[in-house]
Design a protein around this motif. Sequence first.
Motif, PDB file in Angstrom:
ATOM      1  N   GLY A  49       0.799  -1.215   0.000  1.00  7.88           N
ATOM      2  CA  GLY A  49       0.000   0.000   0.000  1.00  7.88           C
ATOM      3  C   GLY A  49       0.835   1.270   0.000  1.00  7.88           C
ATOM      4  N   VAL A  50       2.165   1.158   0.029  1.00  6.33           N
ATOM      5  CA  VAL A  50       3.048   2.322   0.024  1.00  6.33           C
ATOM      6  C   VAL A  50       3.172   2.871  -1.396  1.00  6.33           C
ATOM      7  CG1 VAL A  50       5.418   3.122   0.384  1.00  6.33           C
ATOM      8  CG2 VAL A  50       4.365   1.544   2.029  1.00  6.33           C
ATOM      9  N   MET A  51       2.935   4.161  -1.574  1.00  3.77           N
ATOM     10  CA  MET A  51       3.058   4.805  -2.878  1.00  3.77           C
ATOM     11  C   MET A  51       4.529   5.095  -3.156  1.00  3.77           C
ATOM     12  SD  MET A  51      -0.048   4.807  -3.819  1.00  3.77           S
ATOM     13  CE  MET A  51      -0.018   5.864  -5.272  1.00  3.77           C
ATOM     14  N   VAL A  52       5.013   4.616  -4.288  1.00  9.19           N
ATOM     15  CA  VAL A  52       6.433   4.699  -4.610  1.00  9.19           C
ATOM     16  C   VAL A  52       6.648   5.514  -5.878  1.00  9.19           C
ATOM     17  CG1 VAL A  52       8.522   3.373  -5.138  1.00  9.19           C
ATOM     18  CG2 VAL A  52       6.826   2.460  -3.529  1.00  9.19           C
ATOM     19  N   GLY A  53       7.625   6.419  -5.836  1.00 11.33           N
ATOM     20  CA  GLY A  53       7.996   7.189  -7.012  1.00 11.33           C
ATOM     21  C   GLY A  53       9.341   6.731  -7.542  1.00 11.33           C
ATOM     22  N   VAL A  54       9.798   7.364  -8.618  1.00 11.44           N
ATOM     23  CA  VAL A  54      11.102   7.039  -9.181  1.00 11.44           C
ATOM     24  C   VAL A  54      11.925   8.310  -9.337  1.00 11.44           C
ATOM     25  CG1 VAL A  54      10.329   4.973 -10.400  1.00 11.44           C
ATOM     26  CG2 VAL A  54      10.186   7.181 -11.549  1.00 11.44           C
ATOM     27  N   LYS A  55      13.215   8.165  -9.111  1.00  9.42           N
ATOM     28  CA  LYS A  55      14.176   9.231  -9.388  1.00  9.42           C
ATOM     29  C   LYS A  55      15.084   8.714 -10.489  1.00  9.42           C
ATOM     30  CE  LYS A  55      17.782  10.193  -6.735  1.00  9.42           C
ATOM     31  NZ  LYS A  55      18.924  10.241  -7.696  1.00  9.42           N
ATOM     32  N   TYR A 163       6.183   5.634 -16.356  1.00 11.03           N
ATOM     33  CA  TYR A 163       7.397   6.074 -15.668  1.00 11.03           C
ATOM     34  C   TYR A 163       7.323   7.568 -15.363  1.00 11.03           C
ATOM     35  CZ  TYR A 163      12.291   6.733 -14.478  1.00 11.03           C
ATOM     36  OH  TYR A 163      13.460   7.058 -13.813  1.00 11.03           O
ATOM     37  N   GLU A 164       6.978   8.359 -16.372  1.00 13.88           N
ATOM     38  CA  GLU A 164       6.926   9.809 -16.182  1.00 13.88           C
ATOM     39  C   GLU A 164       5.905  10.187 -15.111  1.00 13.88           C
ATOM     40  OE1 GLU A 164       8.436  11.733 -20.362  1.00 13.88           O
ATOM     41  OE2 GLU A 164       6.298  11.241 -20.199  1.00 13.88           O
ATOM     42  N   GLY A 165       4.849   9.403 -14.991  1.00 15.42           N
ATOM     43  CA  GLY A 165       3.844   9.672 -13.973  1.00 15.42           C
ATOM     44  C   GLY A 165       4.351   9.462 -12.553  1.00 15.42           C
ATOM     45  N   ARG A 166       5.473   8.767 -12.412  1.00 18.89           N
ATOM     46  CA  ARG A 166       6.045   8.496 -11.091  1.00 18.89           C
ATOM     47  C   ARG A 166       7.297   9.330 -10.796  1.00 18.89           C
ATOM     48  NH1 ARG A 166       4.109   4.022  -8.426  1.00 18.89           N
ATOM     49  NH2 ARG A 166       2.598   2.814  -9.624  1.00 18.89           N
ATOM     50  N   MET A 167       7.719  10.163 -11.724  1.00 17.41           N
ATOM     51  CA  MET A 167       8.946  10.943 -11.527  1.00 17.41           C
ATOM     52  C   MET A 167       8.732  12.016 -10.456  1.00 17.41           C
ATOM     53  SD  MET A 167      10.322  11.344 -15.458  1.00 17.41           S
ATOM     54  CE  MET A 167      11.878  12.124 -14.975  1.00 17.41           C
ATOM     55  N   VAL A 168       9.370  11.828  -9.304  1.00 18.68           N
ATOM     56  CA  VAL A 168       9.114  12.724  -8.174  1.00 18.68           C
ATOM     57  C   VAL A 168       9.720  14.108  -8.380  1.00 18.68           C
ATOM     58  CG1 VAL A 168       8.851  10.880  -6.488  1.00 18.68           C
ATOM     59  CG2 VAL A 168      11.133  11.789  -6.955  1.00 18.68           C
ATOM     60  N   TRP A 169      10.750  14.228  -9.225  1.00 14.18           N
ATOM     61  CA  TRP A 169      11.385  15.528  -9.431  1.00 14.18           C
ATOM     62  C   TRP A 169      10.994  16.137 -10.772  1.00 14.18           C
ATOM     63  CZ3 TRP A 169      17.099  14.711  -7.377  1.00 14.18           C
ATOM     64  CH2 TRP A 169      17.017  14.471  -6.005  1.00 14.18           C
ATOM     65  N   ARG A 170       9.984  15.624 -11.410  1.00 14.59           N
ATOM     66  CA  ARG A 170       9.527  16.207 -12.675  1.00 14.59           C
ATOM     67  C   ARG A 170       8.980  17.607 -12.421  1.00 14.59           C
ATOM     68  NH1 ARG A 170       5.087  13.509 -16.855  1.00 14.59           N
ATOM     69  NH2 ARG A 170       5.785  14.633 -18.724  1.00 14.59           N
ATOM     70  N   CYS A 185      28.645  23.692 -15.387  1.00 13.94           N
ATOM     71  CA  CYS A 185      27.387  23.318 -14.758  1.00 13.94           C
ATOM     72  C   CYS A 185      26.225  23.839 -15.604  1.00 13.94           C
ATOM     73  CB  CYS A 185      27.286  23.888 -13.337  1.00 13.94           C
ATOM     74  SG  CYS A 185      28.519  23.248 -12.196  1.00 13.94           S
ATOM     75  N   ARG A 186      25.249  22.971 -15.824  1.00 11.67           N
ATOM     76  CA  ARG A 186      24.088  23.361 -16.609  1.00 11.67           C
ATOM     77  C   ARG A 186      22.821  23.055 -15.836  1.00 11.67           C
ATOM     78  NH1 ARG A 186      25.641  21.269 -22.765  1.00 11.67           N
ATOM     79  NH2 ARG A 186      27.666  22.320 -22.883  1.00 11.67           N
ATOM     80  N   GLY A 187      21.867  23.962 -15.924  1.00 11.04           N
ATOM     81  CA  GLY A 187      20.628  23.776 -15.198  1.00 11.04           C
ATOM     82  C   GLY A 187      19.421  23.788 -16.104  1.00 11.04           C
ATOM     83  N   GLY A 188      18.299  23.357 -15.567  1.00 13.83           N
ATOM     84  CA  GLY A 188      17.052  23.347 -16.322  1.00 13.83           C
ATOM     85  C   GLY A 188      15.967  22.632 -15.542  1.00 13.83           C
ATOM     86  N   ILE A 189      14.794  22.532 -16.149  1.00 14.51           N
ATOM     87  CA  ILE A 189      13.643  21.876 -15.547  1.00 14.51           C
ATOM     88  C   ILE A 189      13.545  20.445 -16.061  1.00 14.51           C
ATOM     89  CG2 ILE A 189      11.140  21.938 -15.238  1.00 14.51           C
ATOM     90  CD1 ILE A 189      12.529  24.292 -13.971  1.00 14.51           C
ATOM     91  N   ILE A 190      13.389  19.483 -15.149  1.00 12.24           N
ATOM     92  CA  ILE A 190      13.179  18.101 -15.565  1.00 12.24           C
ATOM     93  C   ILE A 190      11.801  17.977 -16.189  1.00 12.24           C
ATOM     94  CG2 ILE A 190      12.912  15.718 -14.786  1.00 12.24           C
ATOM     95  CD1 ILE A 190      14.974  16.237 -12.656  1.00 12.24           C
ATOM     96  N   ALA A 191      11.783  17.617 -17.483  1.00 13.74           N
ATOM     97  CA  ALA A 191      10.522  17.559 -18.226  1.00 13.74           C
ATOM     98  C   ALA A 191      10.006  16.136 -18.388  1.00 13.74           C
ATOM     99  CB  ALA A 191      10.700  18.199 -19.606  1.00 13.74           C
ATOM    100  N   GLY A 192      10.883  15.149 -18.310  1.00 12.05           N
ATOM    101  CA  GLY A 192      10.458  13.765 -18.498  1.00 12.05           C
ATOM    102  C   GLY A 192      11.613  12.956 -19.045  1.00 12.05           C
ATOM    103  N   LEU A 199      17.121  11.294 -19.734  1.00  8.25           N
ATOM    104  CA  LEU A 199      16.467  12.368 -18.994  1.00  8.25           C
ATOM    105  C   LEU A 199      16.352  13.611 -19.867  1.00  8.25           C
ATOM    106  CD1 LEU A 199      15.382  13.106 -16.128  1.00  8.25           C
ATOM    107  CD2 LEU A 199      17.640  14.066 -15.669  1.00  8.25           C
ATOM    108  N   VAL A 200      15.186  14.233 -19.882  1.00  2.50           N
ATOM    109  CA  VAL A 200      14.956  15.450 -20.646  1.00  2.50           C
ATOM    110  C   VAL A 200      14.941  16.634 -19.675  1.00  2.50           C
ATOM    111  CG1 VAL A 200      13.370  16.738 -22.130  1.00  2.50           C
ATOM    112  CG2 VAL A 200      13.640  14.254 -22.420  1.00  2.50           C
ATOM    113  N   VAL A 201      15.890  17.544 -19.854  1.00  8.25           N
ATOM    114  CA  VAL A 201      15.989  18.762 -19.045  1.00  8.25           C
ATOM    115  C   VAL A 201      15.909  19.951 -19.980  1.00  8.25           C
ATOM    116  CG1 VAL A 201      17.393  20.101 -17.443  1.00  8.25           C
ATOM    117  CG2 VAL A 201      17.415  17.599 -17.338  1.00  8.25           C
ATOM    118  N   VAL A 202      14.967  20.859 -19.742  1.00  9.89           N
ATOM    119  CA  VAL A 202      14.752  21.998 -20.659  1.00  9.89           C
ATOM    120  C   VAL A 202      14.941  23.320 -19.915  1.00  9.89           C
ATOM    121  CG1 VAL A 202      13.170  20.696 -22.097  1.00  9.89           C
ATOM    122  CG2 VAL A 202      12.262  21.985 -20.175  1.00  9.89           C
TER     123      VAL A 202
END
Length: 202
Positions: A49-55, A163-170, A185-192, A199-202
């Motif tokens: 019953g534990v809800m699990v995400g993915v990183k 998978y994308e539905g479980r991405m905790v840092w999306r 160093c490069r930054g962006g938003i995790i899109a999926g 990993l898609v970072v935009v």
Amino acid sequence: MLFRSQTPARASIAMSMVLRPGGVDSTQLGRLGLCVAVAVAEAIETSTGVMVGVKWPNDLVVAAPGGPVSGTRKLGGILVEPVITASVPARVNHVVVGIGLNANLPSALMAPVDAGAVPPVALIDLVGKAVSREHLIVEVLAAMDDAAHGWFPDAWPTWRARYEGRMVWRGVHVVADDHGGSGDCRGGIIAGIDAVGGLVVV
């Protein structure tokens, strides 16, 4: 000196299995670990019953919905080791999948993690009592039947969405540090994730 962490008997789950995907193109291998992560997450939910995400790519984590990144805790992980044929193009002969889960050893008794690492959590912490490792292993093995084919082209779009539905840092802004020493160093938003599981970072 080499230090090894040892888990007490009957406390956690460390299992391996061999999948034989039937000569799939090795360029699609990145998808497999993601499918296994989804399957194991779903098996944990069915069993406990534990809800699990993915990183990304294959850490199993627990995080409060909408909560801060700092609240993420690692429940387990997936390791995929392929055996590739010498053909052209290269094909996947078989794959050894390793699965590790924190089950009945409370996180308070676990060894400290490195600075910056995601801290651990165990099912016993989340459920409030020891869980049946045997029942959970049965659920995981049953889930592998579908996961073993989830990375095939016809099934991948559905598994990709799962998978994308479980991405905790999306949707979270991240910074990728170049550990090679260039200081880039490069930054962006995790899109999926993309078509091959990257990993898609935009």
